[in-house]
Design a protein around this motif. Sequence first.
Motif, short mmCIF file in Angstrom:
data_model
loop_
_atom_site.label_atom_id
_atom_site.label_comp_id
_atom_site.label_asym_id
_atom_site.label_seq_id
_atom_site.Cartn_x
_atom_site.Cartn_y
_atom_site.Cartn_z
N MET A 5 0.92 -1.11 -0.08
CA MET A 5 -0.17 0.07 0.11
C MET A 5 0.82 1.34 -0.07
SD MET A 5 -3.04 0.73 2.61
CE MET A 5 -3.86 2.52 2.64
N SER A 6 0.75 2.28 -0.69
CA SER A 6 1.39 3.44 -0.99
C SER A 6 1.01 4.25 0.33
CB SER A 6 1.10 3.94 -2.27
OG SER A 6 -0.13 4.51 -2.50
N GLU A 7 1.82 5.14 0.38
CA GLU A 7 1.86 6.18 1.45
C GLU A 7 0.94 7.27 0.96
OE1 GLU A 7 4.24 9.11 4.61
OE2 GLU A 7 5.37 7.63 3.47
N ARG A 8 0.03 8.11 1.57
CA ARG A 8 -0.83 8.98 1.11
C ARG A 8 -0.64 10.17 2.17
NH1 ARG A 8 -6.28 7.02 -0.99
NH2 ARG A 8 -7.09 7.95 1.04
N THR A 9 -0.66 11.47 1.50
CA THR A 9 -0.29 12.72 2.32
C THR A 9 -1.73 13.45 2.18
OG1 THR A 9 0.97 14.33 2.86
CG2 THR A 9 0.97 13.82 0.47
N VAL A 10 -1.97 14.37 3.10
CA VAL A 10 -3.26 15.25 3.05
C VAL A 10 -2.79 16.78 2.29
CG1 VAL A 10 -4.96 16.41 4.33
CG2 VAL A 10 -3.96 14.23 5.22
N VAL A 11 -3.55 16.88 1.40
CA VAL A 11 -3.54 18.15 0.65
C VAL A 11 -4.14 19.24 1.57
CG1 VAL A 11 -3.82 19.36 -1.56
CG2 VAL A 11 -3.21 16.96 -1.56
N ALA A 12 -5.41 18.86 1.85
CA ALA A 12 -6.20 19.89 2.69
C ALA A 12 -7.23 19.22 3.24
CB ALA A 12 -6.85 20.73 1.54
N ARG A 13 -8.16 19.85 4.40
CA ARG A 13 -9.03 19.61 4.94
C ARG A 13 -10.23 20.27 4.90
NH1 ARG A 13 -10.82 20.46 9.90
NH2 ARG A 13 -12.09 18.62 10.96
N ILE A 14 -11.49 19.84 4.55
CA ILE A 14 -12.47 20.55 4.19
C ILE A 14 -13.05 20.98 5.64
CG2 ILE A 14 -15.00 20.45 3.11
CD1 ILE A 14 -13.82 18.55 1.10
N GLY A 15 -13.35 22.48 5.42
CA GLY A 15 -13.92 23.06 6.65
C GLY A 15 -15.44 23.29 6.35
N ARG A 16 -15.91 24.45 6.63
CA ARG A 16 -17.42 24.79 6.62
C ARG A 16 -17.78 25.13 5.21
NH1 ARG A 16 -16.93 30.14 6.55
NH2 ARG A 16 -15.40 31.26 7.89
N PRO A 17 -19.12 25.10 4.99
CA PRO A 17 -19.43 25.72 3.69
C PRO A 17 -19.37 27.03 3.52
CG PRO A 17 -21.20 24.03 4.69
CD PRO A 17 -20.09 24.38 5.70
N HIS A 18 -19.18 27.69 2.45
CA HIS A 18 -19.18 29.06 2.05
C HIS A 18 -20.37 29.48 1.29
CE1 HIS A 18 -17.51 33.18 1.91
NE2 HIS A 18 -17.69 33.14 0.55
N GLY A 19 -21.42 30.32 1.42
CA GLY A 19 -22.25 30.65 0.47
C GLY A 19 -23.23 29.59 0.12
N LEU A 20 -23.75 29.66 -1.05
CA LEU A 20 -24.99 28.74 -1.36
C LEU A 20 -24.88 28.08 -2.29
CD1 LEU A 20 -27.98 31.47 -1.10
CD2 LEU A 20 -27.24 29.93 0.72
N HIS A 21 -23.76 28.05 -3.06
CA HIS A 21 -23.43 27.21 -4.37
C HIS A 21 -22.48 26.13 -4.35
CE1 HIS A 21 -25.94 30.33 -6.38
NE2 HIS A 21 -25.41 31.30 -5.60
N GLY A 22 -22.43 25.69 -3.12
CA GLY A 22 -21.42 24.40 -3.03
C GLY A 22 -20.04 24.70 -2.67
N GLU A 23 -19.56 25.82 -2.44
CA GLU A 23 -18.32 25.92 -2.16
C GLU A 23 -18.18 25.79 -0.50
OE1 GLU A 23 -16.17 29.49 -4.68
OE2 GLU A 23 -17.73 30.03 -3.06
N VAL A 24 -16.60 25.32 -0.28
CA VAL A 24 -16.32 25.02 0.89
C VAL A 24 -14.90 25.56 1.35
CG1 VAL A 24 -17.25 22.75 1.23
CG2 VAL A 24 -14.89 22.95 0.23
N THR A 25 -14.59 26.02 2.75
CA THR A 25 -13.32 26.44 3.02
C THR A 25 -12.42 25.19 3.20
OG1 THR A 25 -13.72 26.33 5.45
CG2 THR A 25 -14.47 28.47 4.23
N VAL A 26 -11.15 25.40 2.91
CA VAL A 26 -10.43 24.13 2.97
C VAL A 26 -9.00 24.57 4.12
CG1 VAL A 26 -10.96 23.02 0.95
CG2 VAL A 26 -8.98 24.81 0.92
N GLN A 27 -8.71 24.05 4.84
CA GLN A 27 -7.41 24.29 5.72
C GLN A 27 -6.24 23.59 4.76
OE1 GLN A 27 -7.05 22.47 9.40
NE2 GLN A 27 -5.15 23.37 9.75
N LEU A 28 -5.41 24.40 4.01
CA LEU A 28 -4.16 23.60 3.34
C LEU A 28 -3.25 23.18 4.14
CD1 LEU A 28 -3.87 26.82 0.87
CD2 LEU A 28 -5.32 24.69 0.54
#
Length: 178
Positions: free
Chosen positions: A1-24
């Motif tokens: 199994m290969s090692e995986r690394t986190v690119v970002a973590r999804i935070g709360r939604p932003h607005g009404l059109h499906g956007e989310v904040t991300v912690q990079l």
Amino acid sequence: MSERTVVARIGRPHGLHGEVTVQLHTDEPERRLEVGAVLETEAAPGTGVPRTLTVRSTRVHRGIWLVGFEGVPDRTGAEGLRGTRLVLDVDAPVVADDDEDTFAEGDLVGLAVHDPSGVRVGEVVRLVLGSSQDRLAVRLDDGREGEVPFVAALVPEVDVAGGRVVVDAPDGLFDLEA
């Protein structure tokens, strides 16, 4: 199994059109989160989060990265993604990373922890991803465990090749966990 690394973590939604904040967790968000990028996900079982998400849009608003994904058209769908980790296969070919301030959890676990004077005080046992900042979980040589914010002011040196990290913890930080 290969090692995986986190690119970002999804935070709360932003607005009404499906956007989310991300912690990079990458120094190359423009490349990792470019429109059309397909990212694997890590989410709690039973959440219904798909195994991959395709980036539909990205923008920065007041210093915060906002990302929209294909198939997530509204705020309700975005809320369902909260807490999901966006990951990538470490073994996949990528352009060389010149930023020495980005570390995978596997690089950190097991490193000896030293205080600024060079005295060994413990060992890193895990990386805790937080909503506002990450923390190093440290098991002290006396058996206590604590978490140190993974910021340059408190962790001024990380030497993966040398097997050590320097932690300049304020007095009493590890006593708070008792």
